[in-house]
Design an enzyme around this catalytic site. Structure first.
Site, PDB file in Angstrom:
ATOM      1  N   THR A 229       0.654  -1.263  -0.125  1.00 46.81           N
ATOM      2  CA  THR A 229      -0.080   0.008  -0.001  1.00 46.81           C
ATOM      3  C   THR A 229       0.714   1.365   0.127  1.00 46.81           C
ATOM      4  O   THR A 229       0.362   2.467   0.051  1.00 46.81           O
ATOM      5  CB  THR A 229      -1.084  -0.066   1.181  1.00 46.81           C
ATOM      6  OG1 THR A 229      -0.272  -0.324   2.505  1.00 46.81           O
ATOM      7  CG2 THR A 229      -1.928  -0.895   1.139  1.00 46.81           C
ATOM      8  N   GLU A 448     -17.127 -24.305 -15.483  1.00 47.35           N
ATOM      9  CA  GLU A 448     -17.170 -22.816 -15.633  1.00 47.35           C
ATOM     10  C   GLU A 448     -18.334 -22.378 -15.947  1.00 47.35           C
ATOM     11  O   GLU A 448     -18.834 -21.070 -15.647  1.00 47.35           O
ATOM     12  CB  GLU A 448     -15.787 -22.483 -16.205  1.00 47.35           C
ATOM     13  CG  GLU A 448     -14.634 -22.743 -15.977  1.00 47.35           C
ATOM     14  CD  GLU A 448     -14.272 -22.443 -14.743  1.00 47.35           C
ATOM     15  OE1 GLU A 448     -14.730 -21.430 -14.101  1.00 47.35           O
ATOM     16  OE2 GLU A 448     -13.387 -23.273 -13.858  1.00 47.35           O
TER      17      GLU A 448
END
Length: 670
Positions: A229, A448
Site C-alpha cells: 500500500t 465454468e
C-alpha cells in the site's frame, strides 16, 4: 543540507593479497639474482706475483682493471689467439706503483724499446656496483621478511578488532535531503495519509511555527496497512518533501545472535540521527523487534526484547528541541508491544488501505507517466476493472503490460497488452503446453459455465465478466465477476449468493456427468471456510445467535494461526457443524435447482466455451441474455476487452475489496 559523512573504512589486506605480494617479491629476487654476473668456470686465474713476473718477462699485452678484478691479455704467438687470464687485485695493492717499481712501463707504445711494458687500463665496474647493492639487499632480506610478517599479523589483528568494534554499529542507510527524489507527487491513492504527514513536513521545515503556539510535533508516526500500500514510499516522500536526511533501516537488522548487539545498534542509530538533525528515522517492518514482550522463547532475557527496551528508552529520551522524527511501518499492528505504540512514542497512527476507484486512477496516472501509450488506453476503465489492487499490484500490472508490448515488438503499449497483463497478474501466464482430453475439456466447460449461469441468474450477485477454459497457472479454467459497486460490508444474503455461485460447478458436474471430479476441491475449501466464518466470526446464524466462537492463537515468532482455543462446549461445536452444513447444503440445492431449470442455457454456454474457449463482455452478456433455444453464432475476432478480477474472496475476508486470485476464486478449477 549537509550530512555527516560516514567514517572511512579501514582497507583490509586479505590473505590472498599477502600471498600474491610475497610471490611477486620472490620472483623479483630470482630475476635480480639472474642478472648478477656469473663466474665463468673456464677462466684461468693467476696470482698477483705471477702477473708481475709475466709482465717483467714482456709476456703481457694488456691489463684491464675493473674493481678488484684484472683481466690479463698475453702477447699472442704468431698465428695463435692471445691467451686471457684473470687476477684478483687486493684493495691494499697499488698496481701502477707496483709495476713501476718492477721497471715495467704502463704503456707499450710510450715505453722505450727493450723495456718491458703493459697497456694498463682502468674501467668502471658497473656490474660490480649492482652486485654490491644486491649483496646488501640479500643480506638484509631475511630481516625484512620477518618485519613484513609481523606488520601483516598486526594489521590483521587490528582489522579483526575493528570489525568487532563495528559489529555493534548501526547499519542504517543515510540519504541526504538532496538525494531523496521521491515527493508527495509520486504517491497517489492515499490522500488522507498525505494530509496527516503534511504536518510532519511542515514541522521539519518551520519548527518555530509550532513552538510559538506551544504545539509539539509527534515524536513518532506509525504507518499501518497491508503489504503493497506504499508505506515505505510514503516515508521517503516525507523526507523528500522536507529536504532533510533520511535514515532507513529494517527491524530485522537489529536482531543478532550475540547479546547486546541489537541494543548497541539502536543507540548508534539514534546517535547518528541526533548528529544529522533535523532528520527522519524510518524503521521498516518494526514488528520484527516490536512484538509484545514476555511472549518470546527466551523470556525477559531474549535479545529481541532487549533491543525493544533500548528503542523504548531512546524514543523517550530525546533531548528537548531535537528535531528527529521516527517513522515506522508494519502490517501487523496487533502484535506490537503496547509500550511501543503509546502516546509519547508513536503519537500518531496513519492507516493505509487498498485504494478505491479514484485512488487507483491516480496511481495509474503516476505509473503511466512517461510511457509511450496508444490512444485506446482508458485509465478509468483500468481503474474500475482492478478492484482491490494495491499500489504495488498496479505498478506490477503496468510493468507487465510494458514487457508484453516489448516482447511483441511494439512501439506503443495498447489496451490489449493491459488485457493480457491483468490475466497474467491474477492467474499467471497461459499454459499452452497443457493438453486436456475431450472429456476433461467438457468437464471444465460445464463447470465454468455453471458458475457463469448461476452468477448471472442471481440478481444480487456480481455479474460475470469473463469465463475461460484456457489453463493459466494452477487453474484449468476460471470465471471472473465484476462488482457493481465496491462494497465494504457484506450481509448474510450476499454470502449465501456467493456460496451458491461457488457450488454451481460441483452441482453441474453431478448433473451432467453423474458425479463430481476433483476440480471443485478448491471451491469446496473456500465455501467451507466462508460458511464457518459466517457462524463463528460474524454471528450470522439465527440458531446460534450473534456470538463469536473460538479464538485463534499463533506463535509469536511465526505470526500464523497454529490452533484455535475452543471457548464453547462439545454440544455447541456440534451445533456449529450442523449449522455450517445447513448453509452449504441449502446453497448447493439452490444451485442445482437453478441449473436444472436453465439446463438449455448451461448447454449453450458450455458449447460456446468448447468452441471459442474464452467469452467476455459484451459477447458474454449477450449470450447469457439470449434465447437458449436459438443457435449461438461465434463473434468475429475483435480486440479483446479488459476483464476485471473477481469481486471478493469467498474465504470470508473482512475486506470485501480484496482481489480474488484464481486458485481461490469461486470459479477456479484445478
Amino acid at each position: 543540507m549537509s550530512t555527516q559523512a560516514p567514517p572511512p573504512r579501514r582497507r583490509q589486506i586479505s590473505l590472498t593479497t599477502a600471498l600474491v605480494a610475497g610471490l611477486a617479491a620472490t620472483v623479483a629476487i630470482v630475476v635480480a639474482l639472474s642478472l648478477l654476473p656469473e663466474s665463468d668456470s673456464g677462466e684461468q686465474t693467476i696470482g698477483l706475483g705471477q702477473l708481475v713476473a709475466d709482465a717483467a718477462a714482456d709476456k703481457v699485452e694488456a691489463v684491464v682493471v675493473r674493481g678488484d678484478r684484472a683481466e690479463v691479455t698475453y702477447v699472442a704467438p704468431e698465428g695463435l689467439a692471445p691467451a686471457e687470464k684473470v687476477a684478483i687485485i687486493p684493495d691494499t695493492v697499488d698496481l701502477p706503483a707496483l709495476l713501476r717499481d718492477e721497471g715495467i712501463g704502463l704503456s707499450r707504445t710510450d715505453s722505450p724499446e727493450g723495456r718491458p711494458a703493459v697497456n694498463l687500463v682502468f674501467e668502471r665496474d658497473e656490474d660490480g656496483a649492482w652486485s654490491g647493492v644486491f649483496a646488501v639487499v640479500l643480506s638484509f632480506l631475511p630481516l625484512l621478511l620477518l618485519v613484513a610478517f609481523f606488520i601483516f599479523i598486526m594489521r590483521r589483528t587490528q582489522s579483526v578488532g575493528g570489525q568487532a568494534m563495528d559489529f555493534g554499529k548501526s547499519h542504517a542507510r543515510l540519504f541526504s535531503g538532496s538525494k531523496v527524489a521521491v515527493t508527495f507527487a509520486d504517491v497517489a491513492g492515499v490522500d488522507e495519509a498525505k494530509e496527516e504527514l503534511a504536518e510532519v513536513v511542515e514541522f521539519l521545515r518551520n519548527p518555530g511555527k509550532f513552538a510559538a503556539l506551544g504545539a509539539r510535533i509527534p515524536k513518532g508516526v506509525l504507518l499501518l496497512g497491508p503489504p503493497g500500500t506504499g508505506k515505505t514510499l510514503l516515508a521517503r516522500a516525507v523526507a523528500g518533501e522536507a529536504g532533510v536526511p533520511f535514515l532507513s533501516i529494517s527491524g530485522s537488522e537489529f536482531v543478532e545472535m550475540f547479546v547486546g548487539v541489537g541494543a548497541s545498534r539502536v543507540r548508534d542509530l539514534f546517535e547518528q540521527a541526533k548528529k544529522s538533525a533535523p532528520c527522519i528515522v524510518f524503521l521498516d517492518e518494526i514488528d520484527a523487534v516490536g512484538r509484545q514482550r514476555g511472549a518470546g522463547l527466551g523470556g525477559s532475557h531474549d535479545e529481541r526484547e532487549q533491543t525493544l527496551n533500548q528503542i523504548l528508552v531512546e524514543m523517550d529520551g530525546f533531548e528537548p528541541g531535537t528535531n528527529v522524527i521516527v517513522l515506522a511501518a508494519t502490517n501487523r499492528p496487533d502484535i506490537l508491544d503496547p509500550a511501543l505504540i503509546r502516546p509519547g512514542r508513536f503519537d500518531r497512527k496513519v492507516i493505509l488501505d487498498a485504494p478505491d476507484v479514484k485512488g487507483r486512477m491516480a496511481i495509474l496516472r503516476v505509473h503511466l507517466r512517461g510511457k509511450p501509450l496508444a490512444q485506446d488506453i482508458s485509465v478509468d476503465k483500468l481503474a474500475r476493472t482492478t478492484p482491490g489492487f494495491t499500489g504495488a499490484d498496479i505498478a506490477n500490472l503496468v510493468n507487465e503490460a510494458a514487457i508484453l508490448a516489448a516482447r511483441r515488438n511494439k512501439t506503443l503499449v495498447d489496451m490489449s497488452d493491459f488485457v493480457e497483463a491483468v490475466d497474467r497478474v491474477l492467474a499467471g501466464p497461459e499454459r499452452k503446453s497443457r493438453l486436456m482430453t475431450p472429456r476433461e475439456r467438457r468437464i471444465v466447460a460445464y463447470h465454468e459455465g455453471a458458475h457463469t449461469v448461476v452468477g448471472h441468474l442471481i440478481k444480487t450477485h456480481d455479474r460475470p465478466q469473463k469465463v475461460t477454459i484456457v489453463s493459466r497457472g494452477v487453474a484449468a479454467g476460471y470465471t471472473r465477476f465484476l462488482p457493481q459497486e465496491e462494497e465494504h460490508f457484506k450481509t448474510p444474503e450476499m454470502f449465501r449468493d456467493q456460496i451458491c455461485a461457488a457450488l454451481a460447478g460441483h452441482a453441474a458436474e453431478e448433473l451432467v456427468f453423474g458425479s463430481a471430479s476433483t476440480g471443485p476441491s478448491n471451491d469446496l475449501e473456500q465455501v467451507s471456510r466462508l460458511a464457518r466464518a459466517m457462524v463463528t466470526r460474524w454471528g450470522m446464524s439465527q440458531k446460534l445467535g450473534p456470538l463469536t466462537y473460538g479464538r485463534a492463537e499463533e506463535l509469536v515468532f511465526l505470526g500464523r494461526e497454529i490452533s484455535e482455543t475452543r471457548n464453547y462446549s462439545e454440544a455447541t461445536a456440534e451445533e456449529i457443524d450442523l449449522e455450517v452444513r445447513r448453509i452449504v447444503m441449502e446453497a448447493r440445492e439452490r444451485a442445482s435447482q437453478m441449473l436444472v431449470e436453465n439446463r438449455a442455457l448451461l448447454d449453450k454456454v458450455a458449447g460456446a466455451l468448447l468452441e471459442v474457449e474464452t467469452l467476455q463482455d459484451p459477447e458474454l452478456t449477450a449470450l447469457l441474455e439470449s434465447d437458449p433455444g436459438e443457435p449461438w453464432q461465434a463473434p468475429l475476432p475483435t480486440e479483446p476487452e479488459l476483464s476485471p478480477p473477481p469481486a471478493m474472496d469467498v474465504a470470508g475476508e473482512d475486506r470485501a475489496t480484496a482481489p480474488v486470485w484464481p486458485e481461490a476464486a469461486p470459479g477456479g478449477t484445478t
